[in-house]
Design a protein around this motif. Structure first.
Motif, short mmCIF file in Angstrom:
data_model
loop_
_atom_site.label_atom_id
_atom_site.label_comp_id
_atom_site.label_asym_id
_atom_site.label_seq_id
_atom_site.Cartn_x
_atom_site.Cartn_y
_atom_site.Cartn_z
N ALA A 57 -29.72 69.20 -64.83
CA ALA A 57 -28.87 69.48 -63.67
C ALA A 57 -29.69 69.98 -62.49
CB ALA A 57 -27.81 70.52 -64.02
N TYR A 58 -30.97 70.29 -62.72
CA TYR A 58 -31.81 70.91 -61.70
C TYR A 58 -32.92 69.95 -61.25
CZ TYR A 58 -29.31 75.05 -63.24
OH TYR A 58 -28.31 75.93 -63.55
N ARG A 59 -33.79 70.44 -60.39
CA ARG A 59 -34.88 69.64 -59.83
C ARG A 59 -35.88 69.29 -60.92
NH1 ARG A 59 -38.68 71.65 -54.74
NH2 ARG A 59 -39.84 69.68 -54.43
N HIS A 60 -36.43 68.08 -60.83
CA HIS A 60 -37.37 67.59 -61.83
C HIS A 60 -38.79 67.53 -61.26
CE1 HIS A 60 -33.55 66.26 -63.50
NE2 HIS A 60 -34.15 66.12 -64.66
N PRO A 95 -29.14 72.21 -42.03
CA PRO A 95 -27.70 72.45 -42.14
C PRO A 95 -27.17 72.37 -43.57
CG PRO A 95 -28.11 70.20 -41.47
CD PRO A 95 -29.46 70.87 -41.52
N LEU A 96 -28.02 72.08 -44.55
CA LEU A 96 -27.57 71.70 -45.89
C LEU A 96 -27.68 72.84 -46.90
CD1 LEU A 96 -28.33 68.38 -47.70
CD2 LEU A 96 -28.91 70.51 -48.86
N LEU A 97 -26.65 72.94 -47.74
CA LEU A 97 -26.68 73.83 -48.91
C LEU A 97 -26.10 73.09 -50.09
CD1 LEU A 97 -26.78 76.52 -50.56
CD2 LEU A 97 -24.47 76.96 -49.70
N MET A 98 -26.84 73.08 -51.22
CA MET A 98 -26.33 72.61 -52.50
C MET A 98 -26.75 73.63 -53.54
SD MET A 98 -26.98 69.02 -54.57
CE MET A 98 -28.73 69.36 -54.88
N ALA A 99 -25.79 74.15 -54.29
CA ALA A 99 -26.10 75.19 -55.27
C ALA A 99 -25.37 74.90 -56.58
CB ALA A 99 -25.71 76.56 -54.74
N VAL A 100 -26.14 74.57 -57.62
CA VAL A 100 -25.57 74.37 -58.94
C VAL A 100 -25.20 75.74 -59.51
CG1 VAL A 100 -26.01 73.57 -61.30
CG2 VAL A 100 -26.87 72.25 -59.34
N ARG A 101 -23.92 75.98 -59.73
CA ARG A 101 -23.45 77.26 -60.27
C ARG A 101 -23.35 77.21 -61.79
NH1 ARG A 101 -25.12 79.94 -56.05
NH2 ARG A 101 -23.85 79.68 -54.18
N GLU A 102 -22.74 76.16 -62.32
CA GLU A 102 -22.69 75.90 -63.75
C GLU A 102 -23.13 74.47 -63.96
OE1 GLU A 102 -19.19 77.66 -66.05
OE2 GLU A 102 -18.37 77.39 -64.03
N PRO A 131 -42.38 73.87 -53.52
CA PRO A 131 -42.26 73.32 -54.88
C PRO A 131 -41.39 74.15 -55.80
CG PRO A 131 -44.46 74.23 -54.52
CD PRO A 131 -43.79 74.21 -53.19
N ASP A 132 -41.18 75.43 -55.49
CA ASP A 132 -40.38 76.27 -56.38
C ASP A 132 -38.91 76.35 -55.96
OD1 ASP A 132 -40.88 77.68 -54.07
OD2 ASP A 132 -41.28 79.59 -55.07
N MET A 133 -38.52 75.66 -54.89
CA MET A 133 -37.12 75.65 -54.51
C MET A 133 -36.36 74.70 -55.44
SD MET A 133 -35.41 75.28 -50.72
CE MET A 133 -35.16 73.52 -50.56
N ASP A 134 -35.23 75.18 -55.98
CA ASP A 134 -34.52 74.40 -56.99
C ASP A 134 -33.06 74.22 -56.57
OD1 ASP A 134 -34.01 73.00 -59.33
OD2 ASP A 134 -35.02 74.47 -60.62
#
Length: 309
Positions: free
Chosen positions: A16-19, A90-97, A79-82
């Motif tokens: 679900a996260y960055r690869h 202007p963008l925000l994406m945040a995986v909560r679950e 590189p550590d931003m996930d």
């Protein structure tokens, strides 16, 4: 979760996260707006390359607008931003679950958007298919339907959201032009979700996808469709019978309410028809993307009214 969906529900949460990508790798997580009640369609589309070069797009189109509205940002990201806190410009994406809940946002010049996406079924990973994902189109990808709740503001006008939203997350190589043609099809109603991706490359046809019905997800086994084109070879209507590996079948009837041509690659063009859909008579929405080789599209379009029947 029903017993019969464990094959799909067990997909590792780290995906679900960055690869970490090879040098030619690309990761994207597109989210599709399908809002026929407002005459609006569009996509919210973060991407990132292996070297950290990231882009964010929010494009809107449809009969509500005189012309498409296209807002974009690109910059290098650390590189550590996930994806648990993916923000730039202007963008925000945040995986909560993972695979369940994601916060999305955009604060642009003409478009402001905030919402929370909630999944309505487990992710469908192409790696779950016996033949895996076509390797020129990523190491893997997931497709998933959900509900977006929130608000979309365009030029000061608010459009409250409580609608189906498609989410497509892919990572790895992406060689668009190796597709002679493909069809990327989604349709969702309150009780059924359907997706298939039919790719034509190297003289072969590969089909991946799922039917989710009665709490059970199964691979697509076959598709049988008819297409109505307009004079520009954009698809107006798409009718398909989808049969899964359990022998279950549904009939999907898609009618375009918004169209858009997406130019992302020098070899191919993507013709987008955003649709109202019925699945066995139940109303919903969907998206039909056709990828065409540019030379073929240019050659074939003058013949479409004569021969495309």
């Amino acid at each position: 979760m029903p017993e019969t969906t464990k094959e799909f529900a067990a997909f590792p949460v780290e995906h679900a996260y960055r690869h970490k990508l090879a040098d030619d790798g690309r990761e994207s997580a597109t989210h599709q707006f399908v809002l026929p009640q407002y005459g609006i369609a569009g996509f919210y589309y973060p991407t990132v390359r292996a070297n950290g070069h990231a882009k964010g797009r929010l494009h809107l189109f449809g009969p509500a607008f005189e012309a498409p509205i296209e807002e974009e940002i690109e910059q290098m990201v650390p590189p550590d931003m996930d994806f648990d806190d993916w923000r730039f410009g202007p963008l925000l994406m945040a995986v909560r679950e993972p695979f369940k809940t994601i916060d999305l946002g955009w604060v642009g010049d003409r478009i402001q958007f905030e919402g929370q996406w909630k999944a309505i079924h487990p992710p469908y990973a192409f790696s779950s298919h016996p033949k895996g994902n076509p390797p020129y189109y990523g190491d893997d990808r997931t497709e998933q339907h959900g509900i977006i709740q929130g608000n979309l503001r365009v030029d000061g006008r608010d459009y409250p959201l409580n609608d189906f939203m498609i989410r497509d997350h892919s990572w790895g190589p992406r060689v668009w032009g190796l597709n002679q043609h493909y069809k990327w099809i989604h349709a969702t109603t309150p009780s059924v979700s359907v997706h298939f991706f039919e790719m034509m490359s190297f003289g072969k046809v590969e089909t991946r996808g799922y039917l989710y019905k009665d709490g059970v997800m199964r691979h697509v086994a076959s598709v049988d469709y008819d297409i109505d084109f307009d004079a520009d070879m954009m698809h107006d209507r798409f009718r398909v019978t989808v049969t899964d590996t359990d022998g279950r079948s549904v009939f999907v009837d898609c009618k375009a309410f918004a169209k858009y041509q997406l130019d992302l690659d020098p070899v191919v063009l993507l013709n987008e028809s955003v649709v109202t859909a019925t699945i066995d008579g139940e109303e919903g929405t969907g998206w039909c993307e056709f990828c065409w080789n540019r030379d073929y599209l240019k050659f074939a379009t003058p013949y479409v009214e004569r021969f495309a029947w």
